[in-house]
Enzyme design. Structure first.
Site, PDB file in Angstrom:
ATOM      1  N   HIS A 334       0.832  -1.195   0.008  1.00  0.00           N
ATOM      2  CA  HIS A 334       0.066   0.020  -0.023  1.00  0.00           C
ATOM      3  C   HIS A 334       0.861   1.312  -0.227  1.00  0.00           C
ATOM      4  O   HIS A 334       0.651   2.214  -0.778  1.00  0.00           O
ATOM      5  CB  HIS A 334      -0.752  -0.021   1.169  1.00  0.00           C
ATOM      6  CG  HIS A 334      -2.195  -1.028   1.309  1.00  0.00           C
ATOM      7  ND1 HIS A 334      -2.006  -2.216   1.109  1.00  0.00           N
ATOM      8  CD2 HIS A 334      -3.552  -0.703   0.850  1.00  0.00           C
ATOM      9  CE1 HIS A 334      -2.993  -2.963   1.097  1.00  0.00           C
ATOM     10  NE2 HIS A 334      -3.721  -2.009   1.087  1.00  0.00           N
ATOM     11  N   HIS A 377       1.376  -3.291   9.330  1.00  0.00           N
ATOM     12  CA  HIS A 377       2.850  -3.454   8.933  1.00  0.00           C
ATOM     13  C   HIS A 377       3.642  -2.783  10.152  1.00  0.00           C
ATOM     14  O   HIS A 377       3.261  -2.093  10.919  1.00  0.00           O
ATOM     15  CB  HIS A 377       2.979  -2.714   7.517  1.00  0.00           C
ATOM     16  CG  HIS A 377       2.636  -3.196   6.464  1.00  0.00           C
ATOM     17  ND1 HIS A 377       3.231  -4.372   5.928  1.00  0.00           N
ATOM     18  CD2 HIS A 377       1.491  -3.265   5.831  1.00  0.00           C
ATOM     19  CE1 HIS A 377       2.478  -4.639   4.696  1.00  0.00           C
ATOM     20  NE2 HIS A 377       1.675  -4.310   4.628  1.00  0.00           N
ATOM     21  N   ASP A 381       8.777  -2.076   7.500  1.00  0.00           N
ATOM     22  CA  ASP A 381       8.137  -2.251   6.329  1.00  0.00           C
ATOM     23  C   ASP A 381       7.412  -1.026   5.527  1.00  0.00           C
ATOM     24  O   ASP A 381       7.787  -0.838   4.262  1.00  0.00           O
ATOM     25  CB  ASP A 381       6.958  -3.020   6.606  1.00  0.00           C
ATOM     26  CG  ASP A 381       7.046  -4.321   7.223  1.00  0.00           C
ATOM     27  OD1 ASP A 381       8.053  -4.653   7.391  1.00  0.00           O
ATOM     28  OD2 ASP A 381       6.219  -4.808   7.938  1.00  0.00           O
TER      29      ASP A 381
END
Length: 488
Positions: A334, A377, A381
């Site tokens: 994302h 996350h 990340d």
């Protein structure tokens, strides 16, 4: 012995050791180490020496007779060098002189010189020596390289012409046509789709082997440990991503160079997601939050894996579409997509659209925060995803904007960066941010008048009556001209 070594014919080609040998030959051995070795005077420097250079520090020769002897020797070497430079280029150590036009063209110019020459190659075929002549062409940018290139000519027949940057591009690659640009766009789209499909399959694999939360609890994280979990944050992040996607595709739809930009977008996304496949597959991280219901699925069949991968791929990996996955943490997909979209909006809109740029990056920052607030996350990340996406965008566009010059001077770029070279060769580099409709709509401006008066005829002449058709055309001044045509 060193003194017995033959010196090159052209003094300008001498090394420091050759200068030392020459000084010994003319009886100036006591200055050989001082001038040639200590102060590193080679052939070119030797020809440029003056009496001031010899008298003043750091050389500081105090004997006037020695100074004059050295200067007399240098004068003879200069005459010899001029004679060699003016002679035809027939031997490798002969260096041709440059004309004033060539020297002026090279100084302070981004253009280059195209040198064409004949090169002889000695081959051995069936035990016999065979000499072949090949016509070579090289593009040079400086005077030294030009001299070296001219010296390669085997028969002295070399031609030199000024070549511009645009002509260099044509020498390296042919410009793209519209058909080639569309074909590259389709290839880039297929490449991006296959990359995301591979990523979806890897997401299924890492989900099947996700570590057990009881055995492997969440790793310590400086952000997740201090930010409370917000359940709706991840859905809001995806909503922001959709808003940015709508803005970007609107810009892309009306951009004049939409084909080139879309190709760059798909090629970048495909490369980044392929990189994400490797990072996810190599190391499996533990689940970042206890709220995530993640369990390993070790006994799934290949058909089930492919079905789940297709589900992720067809729904673009969005949780708003019912996609739930675990283990795909390094790095955040994302964050990658949102960051790349933000870069594209900023790059391919005019620089004075500061409002749109500020709005884009504020939404980008909010989306990153919402990913962390959702505890979907780890912080690492998100950080790695933002860094890799930004660097890939900048590196790709730095090459795309200068690909012609880089490829012309370094053929290894085709090996080091094959994807960028394939998609960018023949393109125009940096594009102007101009906008237009994808389809040209033309409205015909024709005016027809159908008003016609027919003359009254007698019954006798009615069978042979002629109809009169009057058409009206507009001239350039907007006035009307009547033309009548008679038909039977």
């Amino acid at each position: 012995m060193l003194d017995a070594k033959p010196l090159p014919a052209d003094p300008s080609d001498w090394r420091c050791e050759d200068v030392a040998v020459w000084l010994r030959k003319i009886g100036m051995a006591k200055y050989a180490d001082l001038i040639a070795i200590k102060h590193k005077v080679d052939g070119k420097c030797l020809l440029a020496l003056t009496d001031t250079d010899l008298k003043d520090p750091p050389v500081s020769i105090n004997c006037l007779g020695d100074i004059k002897k050295i200067l007399f020797g240098i004068e003879k070497l200069s005459q010899k060098s001029v004679e060699i430079s003016s002679s035809p280029v027939s031997r490798p150590h002969h260096r041709p002189s440059l004309s004033n036009g060539h020297t002026h063209a090279l100084k302070g110019s981004k253009d280059g010189l195209l040198v064409e020459y004949n090169e002889q190659n000695h081959l051995s075929i069936s035990g016999e020596d065979v000499v072949t002549t090949t016509r070579r062409a090289e593009i040079v940018q400086d005077e030294e390289t030009l001299l070296d290139t001219l010296a390669k000519s085997s028969d002295g027949t070399s031609t030199v012409q000024l070549i511009s940057r645009e002509e260099i591009i044509r020498q390296v690659e042919r410009p793209d046509t519209y058909f080639k640009s569309v074909a590259k766009l389709l290839i880039a789209f297929a490449y991006s789709s296959l990359s995301f499909l591979a990523t979806s399959f890897v997401m299924v694999l890492v989900h099947d082997r996700v570590p057990d939360t009881k055995t492997y609890p969440p790793l310590p994280d400086i952000v997740l440990d201090n930010v409370p979990h917000i359940p709706w944050a991840f859905d809001m992040c995806e909503t922001i991503g959709l808003v940015l996607a709508v803005v970007w595709f609107t810009v892309l739809f009306f951009h004049k160079e939409r084909v080139i930009i879309a190709r760059r977008m798909f090629s970048l996304l495909g490369t980044v997601f392929l990189l994400r496949c490797f990072t996810m597959l190599i190391t499996s991280l533990s689940v970042p939050g206890i709220h995530l219901q993640c369990e390993a699925r070790p006994n799934t069949t290949m058909q089930e894996k492919l079905h789940k991968a297709f589900h992720i791929w067809s729904n673009l990996g969005m949780s708003l579409h019912g996609v739930r996955s675990c283990g795909d943490y390094m790095f955040s997909g994302h964050t990658t997509v949102i960051t790349i979209i933000s870069h594209f909006i900023t790059e391919y809109t005019p620089a004075d659209w500061t409002g749109l740029h500020t709005f884009t990056w504020v939404l980008n920052c909010f989306a990153i925060f919402l990913i962390l607030a959702a505890h979907e996350h780890y912080s690492i990340d998100v950080f790695i995803a933002f860094y890799i996406s930004s660097r890939m965008f900048l590196y790709y566009h730095a090459y795309a904007y200068n690909h012609a010059g880089i490829t012309a001077t370094d053929y290894r770029m085709r090996t080091w960066f094959p994807l960028g070279w394939f998609f960018e060769y023949g393109s125009q580099g940096k594009v102007e941010n101009e906008f237009s409709l994808p389809i040209n709509i033309r409205i015909p401006r024709r005016i027809f008048f159908a008003k016609t008066e027919e003359p009254k005829l007698s019954p006798k002449s009615e069978p042979s009556r002629k109809k009169s058709v009057v058409s009206v055309k507009q001239n350039g001044n907007g006035n009307c001209k009547h033309h009548s045509k008679k038909h039977n």
